[in-house]
Design an enzyme around this catalytic site. Structure first.
Site, PDB file in Angstrom:
ATOM      1  N   GLU A  44      36.819 -31.649  -3.212  1.00  0.00           N
ATOM      2  CA  GLU A  44      37.717 -30.488  -3.146  1.00  0.00           C
ATOM      3  C   GLU A  44      37.130 -29.290  -3.887  1.00  0.00           C
ATOM      4  O   GLU A  44      37.269 -28.156  -3.446  1.00  0.00           O
ATOM      5  CB  GLU A  44      39.105 -30.843  -3.698  1.00  0.00           C
ATOM      6  CG  GLU A  44      39.912 -31.751  -2.787  1.00  0.00           C
ATOM      7  CD  GLU A  44      40.213 -31.136  -1.418  1.00  0.00           C
ATOM      8  OE1 GLU A  44      40.153 -29.911  -1.270  1.00  0.00           O
ATOM      9  OE2 GLU A  44      40.493 -31.901  -0.478  1.00  0.00           O
ATOM     10  N   TYR A 127      45.987 -25.219  -5.263  1.00  0.00           N
ATOM     11  CA  TYR A 127      45.587 -25.923  -4.035  1.00  0.00           C
ATOM     12  C   TYR A 127      44.888 -27.246  -4.379  1.00  0.00           C
ATOM     13  O   TYR A 127      45.231 -28.306  -3.852  1.00  0.00           O
ATOM     14  CB  TYR A 127      44.657 -25.041  -3.169  1.00  0.00           C
ATOM     15  CG  TYR A 127      43.989 -25.884  -2.118  1.00  0.00           C
ATOM     16  CD1 TYR A 127      44.679 -26.237  -0.959  1.00  0.00           C
ATOM     17  CD2 TYR A 127      42.719 -26.419  -2.330  1.00  0.00           C
ATOM     18  CE1 TYR A 127      44.103 -27.085  -0.027  1.00  0.00           C
ATOM     19  CE2 TYR A 127      42.138 -27.266  -1.411  1.00  0.00           C
ATOM     20  CZ  TYR A 127      42.838 -27.590  -0.253  1.00  0.00           C
ATOM     21  OH  TYR A 127      42.285 -28.442   0.659  1.00  0.00           O
ATOM     22  N   ASP A 145      46.509 -24.733   2.706  1.00  0.00           N
ATOM     23  CA  ASP A 145      45.297 -23.937   2.870  1.00  0.00           C
ATOM     24  C   ASP A 145      45.492 -23.075   4.120  1.00  0.00           C
ATOM     25  O   ASP A 145      46.566 -23.076   4.727  1.00  0.00           O
ATOM     26  CB  ASP A 145      44.042 -24.828   2.946  1.00  0.00           C
ATOM     27  CG  ASP A 145      44.013 -25.709   4.186  1.00  0.00           C
ATOM     28  OD1 ASP A 145      44.963 -25.642   5.004  1.00  0.00           O
ATOM     29  OD2 ASP A 145      43.031 -26.441   4.364  1.00  0.00           O
TER      30      ASP A 145
END
Ligand code: SF4
Length: 355
Positions: A44, A127, A145
């Site tokens: 990520e 996020y 996203d």
């Protein structure tokens, strides 16, 4: 969650079971294995502002060199930065190391599970915290996203423009997120946006949500999501100062860690302000030459206009930054804005402006 939303989540999970993307950090659905939080976190962080295709090779090399978070925490900074070269945005690599060390030293090598606890770690924003919590720990976290925003705007026919529509789209996404398999659901909705509900020409014919999609029913898939037009975004203005030494080296400096382009290299500029005029506060006294035109750059929520000035300066001047030869700029991870500034300056120096 309504019964309707429950059926939508079930349809999407059934689609994901058949069509999940095969990614090196991912555990296939229905495999009864849990993903390794270290690998999810690493992927990520690498995926922030970088494509899946570009990240794969880096991910495999990092996990080969440093299979566990403690291995990465013990790595030499320079070695990690060297392996990161090419991925850009070096602030991410520095935060990666900081985070690995905090997890190893303060959390016994185990990533925390909740979004709130993850948010306290270096380099982890909303996020990434939601993605790790959902994917690695199967927590009911809402991962937003650009892909998910697009899918929600179309599915629910949301016409308010982005970025102002973000809270509305998040609320819609939250309504849909199931209690059951929330980690797979988060990955499924991201996959749907990346492979089916694409920005242009979405493949509605093979979409598991076609039956309930309001944009599809009304023929509005091409106009949603709407975005605030560039001209409506607030404009910030500043002056950037190109300082060149006798040997041709130019002064670049790192932006503060927090804020726009945090930690990235720039041609030194004054504060980016919402003002009508360009403020001129040169960092050193010199014979400054004005450049014609402006460098413009769009961020999601604002537009930046930079006016440029340049001067030859004595290399001993007191100014923050590092002196780098223009020929070596490619060896540094310069963000797009800085590259635009460099192109603008070099184009005008080649057209008669003399320093
Ligand atoms: Fe996107 Fe089309 Fe599916 Fe609607 S039907 S969610 S527009 S791919």
């Amino acid at each position: 969650m309504t019964a309707q939303h429950g059926a939508e989540a079930t349809d999407l999970l059934a689609w994901y079971d058949r069509h999940a993307r095969d990614l090196p950090w991912r555990v296939p659905p229905r495999s009864n294995a849990r993903p390794d939080p270290y690998r999810i976190w690493l992927s990520e962080v690498m995926l922030q502002q970088t494509t899946v295709a570009a990240v794969k090779a880096y991910f495999l090399r990092f996990t080969d060199l440093w299979p566990e978070v403690a291995d990465l925490a013990a790595a030499q900074d320079d070695r990690v930065m060297a392996e990161w070269a090419g991925l850009g945005y070096y602030a991410r690599a520095r935060n990666l190391l900081k985070c690995a060390r905090v997890v190893t030293q303060d959390h016994g090598g185990a990533f925390p599970q909740s979004e709130a606890a993850l948010l306290t770690l270096p380099g982890i924003g909303p996020y990434t915290a939601a993605a790790i919590s959902a994917i690695a720990f199967d927590q009911r976290a809402v991962v937003m996203d650009g892909n998910v925003e697009r899918v929600m705007a179309r599915l629910f026919d949301v016409h308010a423009p982005l970025p102002a529509a973000k809270p509305v789209l998040k609320a819609r996404a939250e309504d849909l997120t199931p209690q059951h398999r929330p980690g797979d659901y988060a990955q499924a909705v991201m996959d749907l946006g990346a492979t089916v509900c694409t920005p242009r020409s979405p493949k509605c014919g093979i979409c598991p949500w076609q039956e309930n999609c309001r944009a599809f029913a009304q023929g509005l898939t091409d106009v949603l999501p709407r975005r605030t037009s560039k001209s409506e975004r607030p404009v910030r203005r500043a002056t950037a100062y190109w300082m060149v030494r006798k040997d041709g080296a130019v002064l670049l400096r790192r932006r503060p860690e927090s804020g726009l382009l945090g930690g990235m290299m720039e041609v030194p500029s004054g504060p980016w302000e919402e003002i009508g005029e360009f403020r001129d506060t040169p960092p050193v006294t010199a014979d400054w030459v004005d450049f014609p035109g402006l460098v413009e750059h769009g961020f999601t929520h604002l537009r930046l206009e930079l006016k440029l000035k340049a001067a030859r300066v004595d290399g001993r001047v007191k100014a923050d930054g590092v002196w780098i030869a223009v020929a070596d700029f490619d060896n540094h991870a310069l963000p797009t804005l800085t590259r635009k500034v460099v192109r603008h300056v070099l184009a005008h120096l080649g057209r008669g402006i003399k320093l």
